[in-house]
Design an enzyme around this catalytic site. Structure first.
Site, PDB file in Angstrom:
ATOM      1  N   GLY A 190       0.848  -1.204   0.000  1.00 11.74           N
ATOM      2  CA  GLY A 190       0.000   0.000   0.000  1.00 11.74           C
ATOM      3  C   GLY A 190       0.876   1.243   0.000  1.00 11.74           C
ATOM      4  O   GLY A 190       2.052   1.179   0.357  1.00 11.74           O
ATOM      5  N   ASP A 206       0.391  -5.260  10.737  1.00 17.33           N
ATOM      6  CA  ASP A 206       0.558  -6.409   9.859  1.00 17.33           C
ATOM      7  C   ASP A 206      -0.569  -7.417  10.114  1.00 17.33           C
ATOM      8  O   ASP A 206      -0.844  -7.765  11.267  1.00 17.33           O
ATOM      9  CB  ASP A 206       1.922  -7.036  10.201  1.00 17.33           C
ATOM     10  CG  ASP A 206       2.371  -8.055   9.177  1.00 17.33           C
ATOM     11  OD1 ASP A 206       1.518  -8.797   8.649  1.00 17.33           O
ATOM     12  OD2 ASP A 206       3.590  -8.122   8.932  1.00 17.33           O
ATOM     13  N   SER A 244     -10.322 -14.604  -9.289  1.00 16.88           N
ATOM     14  CA  SER A 244     -10.613 -15.497 -10.418  1.00 16.88           C
ATOM     15  C   SER A 244      -9.543 -16.572 -10.581  1.00 16.88           C
ATOM     16  O   SER A 244      -9.776 -17.569 -11.261  1.00 16.88           O
ATOM     17  CB  SER A 244     -10.696 -14.676 -11.696  1.00 16.88           C
ATOM     18  OG  SER A 244      -9.500 -13.941 -11.883  1.00 16.88           O
ATOM     19  N   TYR A 301      -0.582 -18.255  -5.219  1.00 14.61           N
ATOM     20  CA  TYR A 301      -1.554 -17.167  -5.009  1.00 14.61           C
ATOM     21  C   TYR A 301      -2.973 -17.722  -5.076  1.00 14.61           C
ATOM     22  O   TYR A 301      -3.812 -17.466  -4.189  1.00 14.61           O
ATOM     23  CB  TYR A 301      -1.355 -16.073  -6.072  1.00 14.61           C
ATOM     24  CG  TYR A 301      -2.380 -14.978  -5.987  1.00 14.61           C
ATOM     25  CD1 TYR A 301      -2.306 -13.991  -5.012  1.00 14.61           C
ATOM     26  CD2 TYR A 301      -3.460 -14.942  -6.874  1.00 14.61           C
ATOM     27  CE1 TYR A 301      -3.267 -13.002  -4.920  1.00 14.61           C
ATOM     28  CE2 TYR A 301      -4.422 -13.951  -6.785  1.00 14.61           C
ATOM     29  CZ  TYR A 301      -4.322 -12.982  -5.811  1.00 14.61           C
ATOM     30  OH  TYR A 301      -5.285 -12.006  -5.718  1.00 14.61           O
ATOM     31  N   VAL A 357      -9.011  -6.687 -11.747  1.00  8.77           N
ATOM     32  CA  VAL A 357      -9.506  -5.339 -11.471  1.00  8.77           C
ATOM     33  C   VAL A 357      -8.473  -4.305 -11.944  1.00  8.77           C
ATOM     34  O   VAL A 357      -7.268  -4.520 -11.825  1.00  8.77           O
ATOM     35  CB  VAL A 357      -9.750  -5.167  -9.959  1.00  8.77           C
ATOM     36  CG1 VAL A 357     -10.412  -3.832  -9.672  1.00  8.77           C
ATOM     37  CG2 VAL A 357     -10.586  -6.317  -9.429  1.00  8.77           C
ATOM     38  N   ARG A 379      -8.708 -11.915 -20.591  1.00  5.76           N
ATOM     39  CA  ARG A 379      -9.110 -11.603 -19.219  1.00  5.76           C
ATOM     40  C   ARG A 379     -10.417 -10.821 -19.240  1.00  5.76           C
ATOM     41  O   ARG A 379     -10.692 -10.084 -20.179  1.00  5.76           O
ATOM     42  CB  ARG A 379      -8.039 -10.731 -18.530  1.00  5.76           C
ATOM     43  CG  ARG A 379      -6.691 -11.421 -18.307  1.00  5.76           C
ATOM     44  CD  ARG A 379      -6.795 -12.506 -17.262  1.00  5.76           C
ATOM     45  NE  ARG A 379      -5.520 -13.168 -16.984  1.00  5.76           N
ATOM     46  CZ  ARG A 379      -5.074 -14.253 -17.626  1.00  5.76           C
ATOM     47  NH1 ARG A 379      -5.789 -14.782 -18.599  1.00  5.76           N
ATOM     48  NH2 ARG A 379      -3.937 -14.801 -17.270  1.00  5.76           N
TER      49      ARG A 379
HETATM   50  C1  UD1 Z   1      -4.444 -12.785 -11.433  1.00  9.54           C
HETATM   51  C2  UD1 Z   1      -5.933 -13.058 -11.290  1.00  9.54           C
HETATM   52  C3  UD1 Z   1      -6.634 -11.795 -10.817  1.00  9.54           C
HETATM   53  C4  UD1 Z   1      -5.960 -11.309  -9.546  1.00  9.54           C
HETATM   54  C5  UD1 Z   1      -4.500 -11.018  -9.820  1.00  9.54           C
HETATM   55  C6  UD1 Z   1      -3.796 -10.588  -8.535  1.00  9.54           C
HETATM   56  C7  UD1 Z   1      -6.361 -14.720 -13.015  1.00  9.54           C
HETATM   57  C8  UD1 Z   1      -7.076 -15.023 -14.276  1.00  9.54           C
HETATM   58  N1  UD1 Z   1      -6.490 -13.469 -12.561  1.00  9.54           N
HETATM   59  O1  UD1 Z   1      -4.290 -11.886 -12.475  1.00  9.54           O
HETATM   60  O2  UD1 Z   1      -7.993 -12.065 -10.558  1.00  9.54           O
HETATM   61  O3  UD1 Z   1      -6.606 -10.152  -9.105  1.00  9.54           O
HETATM   62  O4  UD1 Z   1      -3.902 -12.225 -10.259  1.00  9.54           O
HETATM   63  O5  UD1 Z   1      -2.490 -10.247  -8.772  1.00  9.54           O
HETATM   64  O6  UD1 Z   1      -5.744 -15.568 -12.404  1.00  9.54           O
HETATM   65  N2  UD1 Z   1       1.167  -9.853 -18.862  1.00  9.54           N
HETATM   66  C9  UD1 Z   1       1.944  -9.518 -19.955  1.00  9.54           C
HETATM   67  N3  UD1 Z   1       2.953  -8.622 -19.775  1.00  9.54           N
HETATM   68  C10 UD1 Z   1       3.230  -8.043 -18.582  1.00  9.54           C
HETATM   69  C11 UD1 Z   1       2.418  -8.377 -17.467  1.00  9.54           C
HETATM   70  C12 UD1 Z   1       1.391  -9.297 -17.643  1.00  9.54           C
HETATM   71  O7  UD1 Z   1       1.763 -10.032 -21.060  1.00  9.54           O
HETATM   72  O8  UD1 Z   1       4.180  -7.231 -18.502  1.00  9.54           O
HETATM   73  C13 UD1 Z   1       0.078 -10.814 -19.057  1.00  9.54           C
HETATM   74  C14 UD1 Z   1       0.137 -11.998 -18.094  1.00  9.54           C
HETATM   75  O9  UD1 Z   1       0.978 -13.019 -18.576  1.00  9.54           O
HETATM   76  C15 UD1 Z   1      -1.347 -12.393 -18.049  1.00  9.54           C
HETATM   77  C16 UD1 Z   1      -2.089 -11.066 -18.237  1.00  9.54           C
HETATM   78  O10 UD1 Z   1      -1.143 -10.158 -18.771  1.00  9.54           O
HETATM   79  O11 UD1 Z   1      -1.670 -13.273 -19.111  1.00  9.54           O
HETATM   80  C17 UD1 Z   1      -2.619 -10.500 -16.950  1.00  9.54           C
HETATM   81  O12 UD1 Z   1      -1.574 -10.512 -15.987  1.00  9.54           O
HETATM   82  P1  UD1 Z   1      -1.681  -9.793 -14.576  1.00  9.54           P
HETATM   83  O13 UD1 Z   1      -2.134  -8.402 -14.763  1.00  9.54           O
HETATM   84  O14 UD1 Z   1      -0.412 -10.055 -13.828  1.00  9.54           O
HETATM   85  O15 UD1 Z   1      -2.901 -10.524 -13.875  1.00  9.54           O
HETATM   86  P2  UD1 Z   1      -3.296 -12.102 -13.701  1.00  9.54           P
HETATM   87  O16 UD1 Z   1      -2.134 -12.904 -13.300  1.00  9.54           O
HETATM   88  O17 UD1 Z   1      -4.119 -12.514 -14.869  1.00  9.54           O
END
Ligand code: UD1
Length: 329
Positions: free
Chosen positions: A51, A71, A136, A159, A189, A227
């Site tokens: 935060g 904490d 999710s 996670y 989100v 997503r």
């Molecule tokens: C996951 C959960 C989400 C949760 C979050 C908490 C799922 C489907 N979603 O999000 O509900 O709130 O964890 O942290 O499990 N990506 C890139 N380039 C980047 C960063 C990310 O391509 O630089 C891609 C990732 O590989 C992924 C997508 O973007 O496919 C979303 O990634 P991210 O924003 O990290 O969220 P999730 O892991 O999907």
């Protein structure tokens, strides 16, 4: 774009007192703003590990605002934070799938141990309702195109396991002790205040930060993973609806999203066009622990909580970009 108003969220009795854990974080601090604007006493519990001070700086002298630095892993801290509270909105956790893959122990201790501490503290303090953040990610490798609450796959990351454990504890605490609680399975989100600076930042802030700096971000894999990106104001609405829902809705978790999926390639295109940039992205290897497609069926939340999200990904992205342009440029 219209913003969330008090008419979008349920009525609470005057004098209702809220605790927001993780209240200095992205989702938590947005909830705190909404509650204080409505005139409710709002306490924050946050250790500022992820935060940020600046998310609460404008509230220093706000009436009805109380801050406990502490904490979630400390049971006494959780007990003190829960004292004289009616409703707990438990958002405090270590986010990020990759963080949990690299350091499963800390994610476990904070997300599972911390949630257990909050449930115990809420039970002992006579809190009326706990609403907690699930994810999710609990759907894991479930192959269904649209995720429904009762059908789970195998979890793919520590996670995800921590969030599933929270739901099991929620169910158990309702059965054993009658602690009214509702889990919200957030689907990716995004919105104002989502931190772009951490190595564990989420994809939208990472992409926006890179594009604003004129740099090419990396898409992990082919970019065809998708997503159900969910704007923060839908999540605020969901939390307050869950806090006010009938007791029959308790002891379980609900999908919270807009209900539309977008591939990473489409997301990138939307961001480029909103920011007026044309920078080809880089492509990297698939990310370990990644889910391929994530789209929610939100009918259960509609039925039991009255959840009707107002903000689409496009509504949310344009408001979010305005915020980043003001705060990052
Ligand atoms: C996951 C959960 C989400 C949760 C979050 C908490 C799922 C489907 N979603 O999000 O509900 O709130 O964890 O942290 O499990 N990506 C890139 N380039 C980047 C960063 C990310 O391509 O630089 C891609 C990732 O590989 C992924 C997508 O973007 O496919 C979303 O990634 P991210 O924003 O990290 O969220 P999730 O892991 O999907």
């Amino acid at each position: 774009m219209a913003t969330l108003t008090r008419n979008d969220t349920p009525h609470f009795a005057e004098g209702t007192r809220f605790l927001v854990t993780g209240g200095a974080g992205f989702i938590g601090s947005n909830l705190v703003d909404h509650l204080l604007e409505r005139g409710f006493f709002t306490r924050v519990l946050d250790d500022f590990s992820t935060g940020r001070e600046e998310n609460l700086a404008h509230l220093q002298n706000a009436s009805g605002f109380d801050l406990i630095r502490g904490d979630l892993r400390n049971p006494e801290t959780c007990a003190a934070a829960s004292r004289d509270i009616d409703i707990v909105l438990h958002q405090g956790a270590l986010g990020s799938v990759p963080r949990s893959v690299e350091d499963p122990r800390t994610s476990n201790d904070v997300n599972i141990g911390g949630t257990l501490n909050i449930f115990i503290a809420a039970r002992d303090a006579g809190v009326k309702r706990v609403v907690y953040a699930s994810s999710s990610s609990v759907y894991g490798d479930d192959p269904a195109g649209t995720k429904r609450e009762e059908q789970l796959g195998k979890v793919l990351s520590p996670y995800a396991l921590t969030k599933l454990a929270n739901e099991l504890y929620g169910d158990l605490f309702y059965q054993l002790y009658g602690l009214q609680n509702i889990g919200l399975r957030y689907f990716n989100v995004f919105g104002r205040r989502q931190d772009p600076h951490s190595v564990y930042a989420a994809v939208i802030p990472i992409f926006v930060k890179a594009l604003l700096a004129g740099e090419a971000p990396t898409i992990f894999g082919d970019g065809l993973q998708s997503r159900d990106f969910t704007y923060i104001d839908n999540v605020i609405q969901a939390n307050l609806l869950a806090a006010a829902a009938p007791a029959a809705a308790c002891g379980r978790a609900y999908n919270i999203s807009f209900g539309e999926n977008t591939t990473l390639l489409d997301l990138y295109e939307k961001l480029c066009s909103l920011l007026g940039r044309s920078i080809p992205p880089l492509h990297g290897a698939d990310r370990p622990g990644d889910i391929r497609h994530s789209l929610a069926d939100i009918s259960l939340a509609r039925e039991h909580l009255g959840y009707a999200p107002r903000f689409s990904i496009d509504d949310g992205l344009s408001a979010t970009i305005d915020w980043y342009v003001k705060h990052l440029s």
